[in-house]
Design an enzyme around this catalytic site. Structure first.
Site, short mmCIF file in Angstrom:
data_model
loop_
_atom_site.label_atom_id
_atom_site.label_comp_id
_atom_site.label_asym_id
_atom_site.label_seq_id
_atom_site.Cartn_x
_atom_site.Cartn_y
_atom_site.Cartn_z
N THR A 29 17.11 -14.77 11.18
CA THR A 29 16.78 -13.64 10.32
C THR A 29 17.09 -12.32 11.00
O THR A 29 17.71 -11.43 10.41
CB THR A 29 15.29 -13.69 9.93
N CYS A 30 16.66 -12.16 12.26
CA CYS A 30 16.79 -10.87 12.94
C CYS A 30 18.23 -10.36 12.95
O CYS A 30 18.49 -9.23 12.58
CB CYS A 30 16.26 -10.99 14.37
N TYR A 47 5.40 -3.48 6.54
CA TYR A 47 6.41 -2.65 7.20
C TYR A 47 7.79 -2.80 6.58
O TYR A 47 8.57 -1.84 6.54
CB TYR A 47 6.44 -2.93 8.71
N GLY A 103 5.64 -10.38 1.43
CA GLY A 103 5.26 -11.47 2.31
C GLY A 103 6.37 -12.48 2.52
O GLY A 103 7.36 -12.51 1.77
N THR A 161 10.52 -10.68 16.63
CA THR A 161 11.60 -11.31 17.38
C THR A 161 11.29 -11.43 18.88
O THR A 161 11.47 -12.51 19.46
CB THR A 161 12.91 -10.53 17.16
#
Length: 451
Positions: free
Chosen positions: A41-42, A176, A261, A310
């Protein structure tokens, strides 16, 4: 019993790659299976492309401030397609780096969906592999509430690949990710509304930080609507979207972005073939050494639902590799005082306890708080203010928390994270000479207790 691999990692995100690389470096025979993209994902749909888009959105601020420093600029034009194409090229480069990191470490890379078929066995594209240890690092996935028209909404996964910048965007959520993307869309020129079902966004952050950011976002013209939630989404004949709120109001948009979420990515993972159990929230249950209820299977990262960041997944991956294959170097992950940033506009940096957490923990608290207009803005008409805050234990003088809202907050908070990790006191902050003129020096020059 002889196994095909000492360690089989499912998921080539940050945590999985770190565990695989270091385990291989410690002499283990390692395989990694990944069905989507290297880096997780990061790298692909998270922190890296998001930060690139934040940089792009921030250019508008620089252009606005330029006149105060004597620059006369022609009216700028932003092209979404160029930004996305350049972003895609950078992500492809990083994908290649992750591939090389694995392959050059001696890791066997299997590109396909991995499914557990037993406590020591994994199937990838019809081929079965045995392993002494199996590590699940499959990460998380965005969730959209089950409302009529949910398929018309997008999440962060799709936002990075939009062909055009929407003119009107509804961002739904109070975490966030919602706050960051609201800033991105607005900064790049979209009329943006942020909807959150609660009283104030960023639950869990320091109250001063939440309130200050709200005020600054409103100064920028972001439409903040709290205690608001969508009941249904409909597509109109002209292609626009109509969001009907639970209070009966209707809002029109070209894009409805949900950041409400994330869930653990367990789809077709085969957990039913093992003794792996989930906790009450649906995440994989692990002990302090990331071992699941099936002793040969471990799990780290977002899929265990602890601290979903991460660098935390990287630390957990390193801890697993060391414990299994280099125990003399093993040390547990310290989840206290983890620095973090929110790349809102202006950004947030925070480490340690919030004022509310410190009070709840029973500390007698001293609060030092400063709000000021940054030096860079003094030659402009921009009235944005920076917030800096220290939460101190009145009895021991230990600094319990540092919080900031303002330019470069993420960069500044990293150094303060080291100070808190080392147990610094307010007196040591006071005795540290500041770097002048900077915003960061305010953290060592706050002398008056605010409350």
């Amino acid at each position: 019993m002889a196994y095909d691999f000492d360690l089989f990692v499912i998921g080539a995100g940050s945590g999985g790659v770190r565990a695989a690389r270091f385990a291989a470096g410690f002499g283990a025979k390692v395989a990694v299976a990944e069905s989507r993209y290297l880096g997780g994902t990061c790298v692909n749909v998270g922190c890296v492309p998001k930060k690139l888009l934040v940089y792009g959105a921030h250019v508008a601020d620089e252009l606005e401030q330029a006149a105060g420093f004597g620059w006369t600029l022609e009216e700028g034009h932003f092209d979404w397609g160029t930004l996305i194409a350049n972003k895609n090229r950078e992500i492809e480069r990083l994908n290649g780096i992750y591939r090389n990191l694995l392959v050059n470490s001696g890791v066997t890379l299997l590109q396909g969906h991995a499914r557990l078929t037993g406590a020591h066995e994994v199937e990838v594209d019809g081929q079965r592999y045995s392993a002494e240890h199996i590590l699940i690092a499959t990460g998380g996935w965005p969730q959209v509430p089950d409302i009529p028209g949910k398929d018309l909404a997008i999440t962060s996964n799709e936002a990075f690949y939009l062909k055009n910048l929407p003119r009107r965007v509804l961002v739904v959520g109070g975490g966030y990710i919602a706050v960051e993307f609201a800033g991105i869309f607005q900064g790049l020129g979209a009329a943006t509304t942020l909807l959150y079902r609660g009283d104030l966004f960023l639950r869990g952050f320091d109250g001063s930080v939440r309130t200050h950011l709200k005020e600054e976002l409103e100064k920028r013209g972001l439409d903040l609507q709290f205690n608001a939630d969508i009941q249904r989404i409909d597509k109109l004949e002209d292609g626009s979207l109509k969001a009907t709120l639970k209070d009966g109001r209707e809002l029109l948009a070209d894009c409805v972005f949900y950041a409400t979420g994330r869930r653990p990515m367990l789809d077709n993972l085969g957990l039913e073939n093992t003794g792996v159990e989930l906790d009450a929230r649906g995440y994989i249950r692990v002990d302090e050494q990331y071992q699941t209820t099936a002793p040969s299977i471990l799990a780290i990262g977002d899929v265990i639902g602890r601290v979903q960041l991460t660098p935390v997944a990287l630390a957990e991956g390193m801890a697993v590799a060391r414990r299994l294959f280099k125990p003399e170097q093993y040390r547990p992950v310290d989840y206290q005082n983890i620095p973090t940033a929110v790349f809102s506009q202006p950004p947030i940096g925070t480490v340690g306890l919030t004022e509310e957490q410190a009070l709840e923990a029973g500390y007698k608290v001293q609060v030092f708080e400063s709000r000021f207009r940054a030096m860079k803005l003094t030659l402009t008409d921009i009235q944005e203010k920076t917030l800096m805050k220290l939460v101190v234990d009145a009895q021991s003088d230990k600094v319990l928390g540092c919080h900031m809202v303002g330019p470069d907050a993420g960069e500044i908070i990293q150094g303060l994270g080291i100070a808190l990790k080392a147990g610094a006191t307010k007196q040591q902050f006071d005795e540290t000479i500041g770097v002048h003129p900077t915003a960061a020096e305010e953290f060592v020059t706050m002398r008056t207790v605010t409350r």
